[in-house]
Design a protein around this motif. Structure first.
Motif, mmCIF file in Angstrom:
data_model
loop_
_atom_site.group_PDB
_atom_site.id
_atom_site.type_symbol
_atom_site.label_atom_id
_atom_site.label_comp_id
_atom_site.label_asym_id
_atom_site.label_seq_id
_atom_site.Cartn_x
_atom_site.Cartn_y
_atom_site.Cartn_z
ATOM 1 N N GLY A 214 20.966 41.453 92.866
ATOM 2 C CA GLY A 214 21.527 40.328 92.028
ATOM 3 C C GLY A 214 21.445 40.597 90.420
ATOM 4 N N LEU A 215 22.150 39.858 89.767
ATOM 5 C CA LEU A 215 22.209 40.292 88.354
ATOM 6 C C LEU A 215 20.813 39.762 87.743
ATOM 7 C CD1 LEU A 215 25.278 38.660 86.759
ATOM 8 C CD2 LEU A 215 24.224 40.747 86.158
ATOM 9 N N ALA A 216 20.041 38.932 88.126
ATOM 10 C CA ALA A 216 18.829 38.462 87.545
ATOM 11 C C ALA A 216 17.627 39.463 87.942
ATOM 12 C CB ALA A 216 18.540 37.214 88.093
ATOM 13 N N GLN A 217 18.104 40.137 89.339
ATOM 14 C CA GLN A 217 17.068 41.276 89.516
ATOM 15 C C GLN A 217 17.238 42.498 88.631
ATOM 16 O OE1 GLN A 217 17.268 42.071 93.776
ATOM 17 N NE2 GLN A 217 15.191 41.950 94.177
ATOM 18 N N ALA B 135 35.029 43.261 94.141
ATOM 19 C CA ALA B 135 35.164 42.717 92.853
ATOM 20 C C ALA B 135 34.001 42.038 92.085
ATOM 21 C CB ALA B 135 36.532 41.578 92.884
ATOM 22 N N ASN B 136 33.322 41.475 93.023
ATOM 23 C CA ASN B 136 32.199 40.663 92.558
ATOM 24 C C ASN B 136 30.948 41.671 92.126
ATOM 25 O OD1 ASN B 136 29.731 38.989 92.361
ATOM 26 N ND2 ASN B 136 31.251 37.321 93.253
ATOM 27 N N SER B 137 30.632 42.765 93.168
ATOM 28 C CA SER B 137 29.822 43.788 92.631
ATOM 29 C C SER B 137 30.109 44.450 91.119
ATOM 30 C CB SER B 137 29.626 44.796 93.856
ATOM 31 O OG SER B 137 29.473 44.087 94.881
ATOM 32 N N ARG B 138 31.497 44.937 91.187
ATOM 33 C CA ARG B 138 31.981 45.508 90.040
ATOM 34 C C ARG B 138 31.699 44.813 88.989
ATOM 35 N NH1 ARG B 138 34.833 49.841 88.880
ATOM 36 N NH2 ARG B 138 35.018 50.143 91.221
ATOM 37 N N ARG B 139 31.954 43.409 89.034
ATOM 38 C CA ARG B 139 31.825 42.331 87.855
ATOM 39 C C ARG B 139 30.208 42.425 87.333
ATOM 40 N NH1 ARG B 139 32.800 40.896 83.517
ATOM 41 N NH2 ARG B 139 32.439 38.719 82.854
ATOM 42 N N ARG B 140 29.315 42.256 88.414
ATOM 43 C CA ARG B 140 27.947 42.196 88.105
ATOM 44 C C ARG B 140 27.412 43.411 87.340
ATOM 45 N NH1 ARG B 140 27.202 40.547 93.442
ATOM 46 N NH2 ARG B 140 26.235 42.488 93.971
ATOM 47 N N LEU B 141 28.091 44.787 87.599
ATOM 48 C CA LEU B 141 27.569 45.759 86.938
ATOM 49 C C LEU B 141 28.051 45.898 85.719
ATOM 50 C CD1 LEU B 141 27.595 48.440 90.197
ATOM 51 C CD2 LEU B 141 25.674 47.001 89.199
ATOM 52 N N GLU B 142 29.232 45.202 85.469
ATOM 53 C CA GLU B 142 29.866 45.441 84.348
ATOM 54 C C GLU B 142 29.017 44.389 83.153
ATOM 55 O OE1 GLU B 142 34.538 45.772 85.467
ATOM 56 O OE2 GLU B 142 33.945 43.796 84.742
ATOM 57 N N ILE B 143 28.682 43.248 83.875
ATOM 58 C CA ILE B 143 27.978 42.516 82.950
ATOM 59 C C ILE B 143 26.462 42.998 82.722
ATOM 60 C CG2 ILE B 143 26.776 40.178 83.029
ATOM 61 C CD1 ILE B 143 28.800 39.186 84.924
ATOM 62 N N ILE B 144 25.784 43.417 83.618
ATOM 63 C CA ILE B 144 24.593 44.391 83.292
ATOM 64 C C ILE B 144 24.880 45.339 82.202
ATOM 65 C CG2 ILE B 144 24.221 45.751 85.241
ATOM 66 C CD1 ILE B 144 21.429 43.522 84.153
ATOM 67 N N SER B 145 25.804 46.156 82.126
ATOM 68 C CA SER B 145 26.064 47.355 81.443
ATOM 69 C C SER B 145 26.258 46.811 80.088
ATOM 70 C CB SER B 145 27.309 48.102 82.017
ATOM 71 O OG SER B 145 27.115 48.391 83.266
ATOM 72 N N ALA C 33 22.059 34.907 82.555
ATOM 73 C CA ALA C 33 21.866 34.022 83.273
ATOM 74 C C ALA C 33 23.342 33.127 83.487
ATOM 75 C CB ALA C 33 20.842 33.372 82.677
ATOM 76 N N GLU C 34 23.688 32.962 82.420
ATOM 77 C CA GLU C 34 25.034 31.996 82.153
ATOM 78 C C GLU C 34 26.174 32.951 82.940
ATOM 79 O OE1 GLU C 34 26.275 31.346 78.145
ATOM 80 O OE2 GLU C 34 24.183 30.421 77.785
ATOM 81 N N GLU C 35 26.342 33.831 82.872
ATOM 82 C CA GLU C 35 27.301 34.908 83.640
ATOM 83 C C GLU C 35 27.024 34.911 85.247
ATOM 84 O OE1 GLU C 35 29.884 36.424 82.724
ATOM 85 O OE2 GLU C 35 29.557 36.999 80.484
ATOM 86 N N ASP C 36 25.618 34.768 85.525
ATOM 87 C CA ASP C 36 25.312 34.917 86.865
ATOM 88 C C ASP C 36 25.832 33.372 87.333
ATOM 89 O OD1 ASP C 36 24.110 35.773 88.747
ATOM 90 O OD2 ASP C 36 22.154 35.108 88.251
ATOM 91 N N LEU C 37 25.567 32.322 86.638
ATOM 92 C CA LEU C 37 25.847 30.887 86.849
ATOM 93 C C LEU C 37 27.472 30.911 87.285
ATOM 94 C CD1 LEU C 37 24.122 28.497 86.933
ATOM 95 C CD2 LEU C 37 25.114 27.981 84.642
ATOM 96 N N ILE C 38 28.141 31.557 86.377
ATOM 97 C CA ILE C 38 29.648 31.537 86.470
ATOM 98 C C ILE C 38 29.783 32.294 87.857
ATOM 99 C CG2 ILE C 38 31.874 32.117 85.630
ATOM 100 C CD1 ILE C 38 30.570 32.050 82.819
ATOM 101 N N LEU C 39 29.169 33.265 88.055
ATOM 102 C CA LEU C 39 29.685 34.071 89.234
ATOM 103 C C LEU C 39 29.212 33.289 90.702
ATOM 104 C CD1 LEU C 39 28.731 38.006 88.504
ATOM 105 C CD2 LEU C 39 31.153 36.639 89.155
#
Ligand code: ADP
Ligand code: MG
Length: 713
Positions: A596-599, A626-636, A645-651
């Protein structure tokens, strides 16, 4: 059947007899006409037992059924609502011997709305003949069908247009979430009856002056508007009222709890300036402005006579530990004990090192500190644990750092002054509540720390009675980590990159995802990863680390990594929490899409402590969702914990995000603290004013609030 009947009689007797009980908002739903024991049981199973519960059972959406379609505009297969006059009707009964099918009767009418005529039919509902009279104006709702007999509406919903209290058609109709046993018409009818009968006397829990100030409708009007709105403006304003009401009462409860807490006797600690200055001198760095501010808030609390209840929030690596170390020192210096609860053993030992190092040789008002900072975990031997129990009870041990084992029944303190919970998001609410041991007098101060960043106003409502301190910046010299996300094809390049970093003297983590820490299969795959790394990096020493290892082994490995004996640590996410090793500036994460993003953010926090440029490398699979891709984009691209955390909330959506946080807190029914942030802050402000001016809610104008609070208990 007989039983049911006799019960029915008792119920109606209850209402009709001269001993008629007073029917009000707290009367059971069975007092309503049309609700017998069976229906009552269904209601109860769904959390509705009183008339009040039913009134607060709000529609979750509305259907706009106000617009009529002209009959000549109807289209086959489309749902429409028609208003017309009955110009003919006919009931056709079919004798059994003629037709062996299930159809026993057909009731048909012709409606005329001036544009054209329409035939409507109902099967096996002969009683409709008595309900729908000739020449009557009727509203029907249904789908136009092409049948053998021509264009018809079969079994449409209907309502008599002359009635002044249309419930289902010709108006905006509420749609309720219902158990299978009930239908919308039944609930609408029931609720409209309560509204008619009891709403006028319903005591408004919100005092008039608050409603006026907030421009909210009164309760009777609001019930009507939310269930039977005349317009969407009306239902909106009622909804706003109930959201406000819910948040307002939750905030009142928060302030009442807080007031109660203030009235408890706490441990009064002494701040000795020389000690604080000495500690500052000992630090190899200057505290950030944020750390200074938060430290001042905490120290101020410790001096007061009532127990501190504070949440210390700050992104990974912002330096919460050192702030806490000051508080512990103050507690020690005043002669009281401190308990520090952490989620992992490794973290417990790390904190002991930090504290022992910082406190070494300090003069704590003449006390001998040797051996008085101890670690307790469940992997100690029985004998060791017993010795710790004794040390805590006698007061010889001054600071105890431990995992869950700290909250065991047998742990008794001589004089606990301060209880701290690190990484509180890793603990359940219940566990969190246990540490500041119930029944201790004076009550110890309590500080919980979290790296889960959530917006301030939300934190206030979620954590309710905790005061909030936020460390909002990272130490300046911290380098922003570079995040590199690649696919499997680039593995060779990644290994070369790693080798280059190692040759410059850095250390590295290789993180492998384990779905379940104790699954043997996963350990095997971790071990095979380890083999691959050992083979590839022959010149370097490689260690392996996972949650299933015996704890002495874990501690040995982390120590070797810390001291540089191990260059590469192949590990599960157990290193995720709190571990702090300055020379380790590279982390390679296998299958990051499984996290997950937080992790991921927590993991990256491990290498962000370094004074060297940190590199966070993700090797993902090639075909990602799509969701995994988005997470990795955000963390990058994002490094700020708050934004992540905000992005995580949206996802993930608030439900999931708050699932854990909200655990153990009163569930909100209509309000959503995230969506209703604005109303929440209003509710909070007014609740504060109310409690401040009238802490026991004794004044006449606050009487409704008090009654509502008492009723909730
Ligand atoms: P967290 O808030 O995630 O628990 P830590 O307390 O473990 O973070 O701190 C991370 C690292 O930052 C530690 O090595 C600590 O010594 C260091 N640190 C803390 N405060 C400062 C500061 N003001 N300046 C520089 N480094 C600091
Ligand atoms: Mg920490």
């Amino acid at each position: 059947m007989i039983i049911k009947r006799s019960l029915k009689i008792t119920v109606s007797q209850k209402i009709n007899s001269q001993f008629k009980p007073k029917v009000g908002k707290d009367s059971p739903v069975r007092y309503l006409r049309g609700v017998g024991p069976a229906k009552e049981a269904v209601f109860n199973r769904n959390g509705v037992s009183t008339l009040k519960d039913l009134l607060y059972y709000f529609p979750f959406r509305y259907q706009d059924r106000r617009n009529f379609t002209k009959i000549n505009q109807l289209k086959i297969g489309e749902f429409s609502i028609i208003k017309g006059r009955v110009i003919a009707r006919n009931l056709h009964k079919i004798p059994y011997f003629v037709n062996k099918s299930k159809v026993k009767s057909i009731f048909g009418i012709i409606l005329d709305d001036g544009s054209a005529k329409l035939e409507c039919v109902w099967f096996n509902q002969a009683y409709l003949y008595d309900k729908i009279a000739d020449k009557q104006e009727l509203i029907v709702c249904g789908k136009l069908a092409q049948t053998k007999r021509g264009r018809q509406m079969v079994a449409p919903e209907y309502e008599l247009a002359e009635r002044s209290d249309l419930l289902n058609l010709g108006r905006i109709a509420g749609v309720y979430r219902l158990p299978a046993e009930f239908n919308q018409r039944f609930i609408r009818k029931l609720i409209s009856e309560i509204i008619k009968l009891y709403c006028p006397q319903y005591p408004d829990p919100l005092p008039f002056h608050i409603r006026k100030q907030q421009n909210l409708p009164n309760i009777a009007k609001s019930f009507e508007s939310i269930h039977l709105p005349a317009s969407f403006e009306e239902s909106d304003s009622a909804r706003r009222r109930f959201i406000f009401e819910e948040l307002f009462f939750s905030q009142i409860q928060v302030y009442l709890r807080k007031a109660r807490q203030r009235s408890q006797r706490g441990v009064c600690l002494r701040l000795r300036q020389e000690l604080l200055e000495e500690l500052r001198r000992r630090l190899p760095f200057k505290l950030t402005l944020s750390q200074d501010k938060v430290l001042a808030q905490i120290l101020k609390d410790l001096e007061k006579g009532f127990p501190m209840q504070r949440l210390l929030q700050g992104d990974v690596g912002c330096g919460k530990t050192v702030v806490v170390a000051f508080a512990i020192a103050v507690c020690l210096d005043s002669g009281f004990q401190t308990a520090l609860m952490v989620p992992t053993e490794v973290l417990a030992y790390q904190h002991r090192e930090t504290l022992s190092g910082l406190f070494k040789g300090l003069n704590f008002s003449g006390q001998n500190l040797r051996n008085s900072v101890r670690v307790m975990t469940s992997s100690l031997t029985r004998k060791e644990i017993k010795a710790i129990y004794e040390g805590l009870a006698s007061g010889r041990i001054k600071v105890i750092i431990g995992t869950h084992s700290l909250i065991q029944e047998e742990v008794k303190f001589k004089n606990l002054g301060l209880a701290i919970i690190d990484e509180q998001h890793k603990f359940g609410v219940a566990q969190r509540a246990l540490l500041p041991k119930k029944g201790l007098i004076p009550k110890p101060h309590c500080l919980v720390m979290s790296a889960t960043p959530i917006p301030r106003s939300l934190a206030l409502s979620l954590y309710g009675d905790l005061d909030l301190s936020i460390i909002s910046e990272l130490p300046k010299e911290r380098k922003v980590p570079e995040t590199i996300w690649v696919g499997e094809k680039k593995r060779r390049w990644v290994y070369e990159f790693l080798e280059k970093q190692l040759s410059q003297g850095r250390q590295a983590y290789v993180i492998y995802p384990l779905i379940e820490e104790n699954q043997q299969d996963d350990i095997y795959s971790l071990e095979s990863m380890y083999e691959i790394i050992v083979k590839r990096f022959k010149k370097y020493s490689v260690g392996i680390f996972h949650g299933q290892m015996p704890s002495s082994e874990k501690i040995r490995i982390v120590d070797s990594f810390r001291s540089g004996k191990i260059d590469i640590l192949v590990s599960t996410t157990v290193v995720e929490v709190g571990v702090n090793i300055e020379n380790a500036s590279v982390m390679m994460v296998e299958n990051p899409e499984r996290f997950g993003l937080a992790q991921l953010h927590q993991l990256r926090g491990r290498i962000q402590r370094s004074i060297f440029q940190p590199h966070f490398i993700l090797i993902s699979k090639d075909n990602l969702s799509a969701n995994s891709r988005r997470r990795l984009e955000i963390i990058s691209k994002e490094t700020d914990g708050f934004k992540i955390a905000e992005e995580d909330l949206i996802l993930r959506g608030p439900g999931d995000f708050f699932g854990n946080l909200q655990h153990g807190l009163p569930q909100l029914k209509i309000a959503d603290p995230l969506r209703d942030l604005e109303i929440l802050s209003q509710a909070r402000k007014i609740a504060y004013q109310v409690i401040k001016s009238d802490p026991h809610l004794d004044s006449l104008e606050h009487r409704p609030i008090k009654e509502e609070i008492l009723a909730k208990k």
